[in-house]
Design a protein around this motif. Structure first.
Motif, PDB file in Angstrom:
ATOM      1  N   GLY A 254      34.440  47.205  38.629  1.00 42.24           N
ATOM      2  CA  GLY A 254      34.427  45.895  39.251  1.00 42.24           C
ATOM      3  C   GLY A 254      33.032  45.493  39.680  1.00 42.24           C
ATOM      4  O   GLY A 254      32.079  46.260  39.581  1.00 42.24           O
ATOM      5  N   ARG A 255      32.919  44.281  40.161  1.00 38.56           N
ATOM      6  CA  ARG A 255      31.602  43.777  40.546  1.00 38.56           C
ATOM      7  C   ARG A 255      31.165  44.322  41.898  1.00 38.56           C
ATOM      8  O   ARG A 255      31.983  44.741  42.733  1.00 38.56           O
ATOM      9  CB  ARG A 255      31.617  42.243  40.599  1.00 38.56           C
ATOM     10  CG  ARG A 255      32.493  41.681  41.705  1.00 38.56           C
ATOM     11  CD  ARG A 255      32.345  40.173  41.801  1.00 38.56           C
ATOM     12  NE  ARG A 255      33.148  39.663  42.926  1.00 38.56           N
ATOM     13  CZ  ARG A 255      32.951  38.502  43.503  1.00 38.56           C
ATOM     14  NH1 ARG A 255      31.996  37.709  43.082  1.00 38.56           N
ATOM     15  NH2 ARG A 255      33.722  38.123  44.502  1.00 38.56           N
ATOM     16  N   ASN A 256      29.859  44.291  42.116  1.00 36.33           N
ATOM     17  CA  ASN A 256      29.309  44.686  43.401  1.00 36.33           C
ATOM     18  C   ASN A 256      29.488  43.550  44.409  1.00 36.33           C
ATOM     19  O   ASN A 256      29.579  42.375  44.020  1.00 36.33           O
ATOM     20  CB  ASN A 256      27.820  45.014  43.264  1.00 36.33           C
ATOM     21  CG  ASN A 256      27.583  46.251  42.434  1.00 36.33           C
ATOM     22  OD1 ASN A 256      28.293  47.240  42.580  1.00 36.33           O
ATOM     23  ND2 ASN A 256      26.594  46.202  41.556  1.00 36.33           N
TER      24      ASN A 256
ATOM     25  N   GLU B 165      37.263  40.128  39.060  1.00 34.27           N
ATOM     26  CA  GLU B 165      36.457  41.346  39.089  1.00 34.27           C
ATOM     27  C   GLU B 165      36.645  42.145  40.371  1.00 34.27           C
ATOM     28  O   GLU B 165      35.890  43.077  40.644  1.00 34.27           O
ATOM     29  CB  GLU B 165      34.978  40.982  38.903  1.00 34.27           C
ATOM     30  CG  GLU B 165      34.708  40.213  37.628  1.00 34.27           C
ATOM     31  CD  GLU B 165      33.273  39.688  37.561  1.00 34.27           C
ATOM     32  OE1 GLU B 165      32.424  40.164  38.341  1.00 34.27           O
ATOM     33  OE2 GLU B 165      33.000  38.816  36.719  1.00 34.27           O
ATOM     34  N   ASP B 166      37.628  41.799  41.162  1.00 32.18           N
ATOM     35  CA  ASP B 166      37.870  42.428  42.462  1.00 32.18           C
ATOM     36  C   ASP B 166      39.304  42.965  42.540  1.00 32.18           C
ATOM     37  O   ASP B 166      40.187  42.466  41.852  1.00 32.18           O
ATOM     38  CB  ASP B 166      37.661  41.410  43.589  1.00 32.18           C
ATOM     39  CG  ASP B 166      36.264  40.797  43.581  1.00 32.18           C
ATOM     40  OD1 ASP B 166      35.281  41.557  43.442  1.00 32.18           O
ATOM     41  OD2 ASP B 166      36.168  39.562  43.701  1.00 32.18           O
TER      42      ASP B 166
ATOM     43  N   LYS C 123      36.715  46.109  43.830  1.00 26.69           N
ATOM     44  CA  LYS C 123      36.040  47.245  43.220  1.00 26.69           C
ATOM     45  C   LYS C 123      36.824  48.504  43.555  1.00 26.69           C
ATOM     46  O   LYS C 123      37.261  48.690  44.700  1.00 26.69           O
ATOM     47  CB  LYS C 123      34.620  47.334  43.757  1.00 26.69           C
ATOM     48  CG  LYS C 123      33.706  48.265  42.990  1.00 26.69           C
ATOM     49  CD  LYS C 123      32.264  48.065  43.422  1.00 26.69           C
ATOM     50  CE  LYS C 123      31.334  48.923  42.563  1.00 26.69           C
ATOM     51  NZ  LYS C 123      29.920  48.661  42.924  1.00 26.69           N
TER      52      LYS C 123
ATOM     53  N   THR D 140      25.160  51.472  38.135  1.00 24.49           N
ATOM     54  CA  THR D 140      25.962  50.674  39.063  1.00 24.49           C
ATOM     55  C   THR D 140      25.392  49.263  39.214  1.00 24.49           C
ATOM     56  O   THR D 140      25.828  48.511  40.087  1.00 24.49           O
ATOM     57  CB  THR D 140      26.026  51.343  40.449  1.00 24.49           C
ATOM     58  OG1 THR D 140      24.695  51.482  40.961  1.00 24.49           O
ATOM     59  CG2 THR D 140      26.690  52.709  40.368  1.00 24.49           C
TER      60      THR D 140
ATOM     61  N   ALA E  25      30.461  43.991  34.584  1.00 22.15           N
ATOM     62  CA  ALA E  25      31.753  43.783  35.234  1.00 22.15           C
ATOM     63  C   ALA E  25      32.493  42.552  34.726  1.00 22.15           C
ATOM     64  O   ALA E  25      33.652  42.350  35.051  1.00 22.15           O
ATOM     65  CB  ALA E  25      31.567  43.677  36.750  1.00 22.15           C
TER      66      ALA E  25
END
Length: 333
Positions: free
Chosen positions: A106-108, A120-121, A123, A212, A313
Motif C-alpha cells: 500500500g501507499r505511504n 491504496e489503503d 497499508k 519502501t 502502490a
C-alpha cells in the motif's frame, strides 16, 4: 482529499510503495562460564560459541535478503536468480526468483501525488512463506505467438503497436491471459508449479524488490529519474504504442518495466480498499453472482499514464474482457 496537486501535465486521476528495511540481530547472552571449570569445558564452550555465531550469521544474511528468517535458508535460489524457459522452436523467456519474505503493501502516509480514494489503503503487512518466479519482462509478441499461434494486435490499427517481436503482446484481456497460461502449461508441462498471472500482492512485492519508496528507484520527488526506468506519458505518451521490453533500468531483483510501458493483469478481482485483504500473498478474488459485474486488477502504469500512476502502490482495474494497446501480461509461477 489529494496529497498536493500534481505538477502541470501530470495525470492524477487513477493513482498507488517500502526504503530498504533494516534488520537488527540481538546479541544472545548465555551467562558467564564459571571460574574454576576445566580447560576442556572452556574449550567446548568456545567451540559452541563459534557455532552459534555462525548460525546467527547465516540467519542474519537470510533476513537481510528476504525480509524475514526463512524456514530453510539453503532451500531456495538467491534473489534475482534467472530461470530460462525454452519453447518448441527455440523461443525463450526468462523468469526471475523473488525470495520469501515480507513487506508493507500500500501507499505511504501522505505519499506525494497519491489520491485519498481508499484504493491504496490501509497499508498492511504481507508475508510470503515461499518465494516465487516472476517474468523478467512483460510477455512479448514472440512468446505469445510461439504458444498461441495468434496475433490479437493485428486486428487493430497498426499505429498502436510496433512491428517487432520484442514488444509486449497487447490487446490481450484478462480472459485471454488465462487461456495463454493454460496453453503454456500444456506446452512446457510445469506440473505442480504452473505458469499463471501474479497475485496483486506478489506483483507489488516483486515491483518493490525490498524498497519502501514511491518508486523502486526512490521517491523521485521531482520526477528527474523516472524516464531512466519507465515508459510513461512524458517520454512515450505521443507514441501511441508500447516499446521494446527491457530497454529501461531494472529494479533491484532484475525485473524490467515494472513501472510503465503496459499495465499488467493480476489474478485478483479489484477491491476498493485493502480492508480484509489476505496477508499471505494469495489472490483476493470476490466474484459476485451474475448479472453483477466485476473488475480484475492491473498494476504498473503504462506509456500513456502520468508519472504518479507509475508508483509502486498504484492500482486500478477494468472488466476482464477489456483489451487495449496499453494492456499486457507478466507471468508468474
Amino acid at each position: 482529499m489529494e496529497n498536493e496537486a500534481a505538477p502541470k501535465g501530470i495525470q492524477n486521476d487513477c493513482i498507488n510503495t517500502p526504503p530498504p528495511v533494516k534488520y537488527f540481530l540481538q546479541r544472545v547472552v548465555c551467562g558467564d562460564i564459571e571460574r574454576g571449570k576445566s580447560l576442556e569445558r572452556e574449550h567446548k564452550m568456545k567451540r559452541l560459541g563459534i557455532a552459534v555465531a555462525s548460525v546467527f550469521a547465516v540467519v542474519a544474511m537470510a533476513v537481510a535478503m528476504t525480509g524475514c528468517p526463512p524456514d530453510d535458508p539453503g532451500n531456495e535460489p538467491a534473489a534475482g536468480t534467472i530461470e530460462t524457459i525454452t519453447l518448441p522452436g527455440g523461443v525463450t523467456f526468462d523468469m526471475v526468483w523473488c525470495p520469501r519474505g515480507n513487506f508493507m503493501m500500500g501507499r505511504n502516509p501522505n505519499e506525494l501525488h497519491s489520491v485519498d480514494n481508499g484504493l491504496e489503503d490501509p497499508k498492511h503487512k504481507v508475508t510470503f512463506k515461499s518465494g516465487f518466479w516472476m517474468a523478467k519482462t512483460e510477455l512479448t509478441k514472440e512468446v505469445w505467438e510461439a504458444v498461441m499461434g495468434t496475433a490479437p494486435w493485428e486486428e487493430w490499427n497498426s499505429q498502436y503497436t510496433i512491428d517487432d517481436p520484442n514488444v509486449p503482446a497487447c490487446f490481450v484481456s484478462w480472459d485471454d491471459a488465462q487461456d495463454f497460461c493454460d496453453a503454456l502449461n500444456e506446452l512446457v508441462g510445469k506440473a505442480g508449479n504452473p505458469f499463471r498471472l501474479p497475485t496483486e500482492a506478489e506483483w507489488e512485492y516483486a515491483c518493490r524488490a525490498g524498497t519502501t519508496t514511491r518508486f523502486y528507484w526512490g521517491d523521485d520527488l521531482d520526477y528527474s529519474m523516472i524516464n531512466d526506468y519507465a515508459w510513461n506519458e512524458s517520454n512515450a505518451g505521443w507514441d501511441s504504442y508500447a516499446h521494446i521490453v527491457g530497454q529501461k533500468l531494472p529494479n533491484a531483483w532484475g525485473l524490467y518495466d515494472m513501472s510503465g510501458n503496459v499495465i499488467e493483469w493480476v489474478q485478483d478481482t479489484l477491491q476498493l480498499t485493502y480492508n480484509g485483504a489476505p496477508t499471505d500473498g494469495s489472490a483476493w478474488e470476490v466474484i459476485p453472482a451474475p448479472p453483477a459485474e466485476y473488475w480484475r486488477g492491473y498494476r504498473g502504469g503504462h506509456f500513456m499514464y502520468g508519472m504518479p500512476e507509475c508508483r509502486s502502490a498504484n492500482r486500478d482495474g477494468v472488466p476482464p474482457t477489456y483489451e487495449d494497446s496499453n494492456v499486457g501480461i507478466r507471468l508468474a509461477r
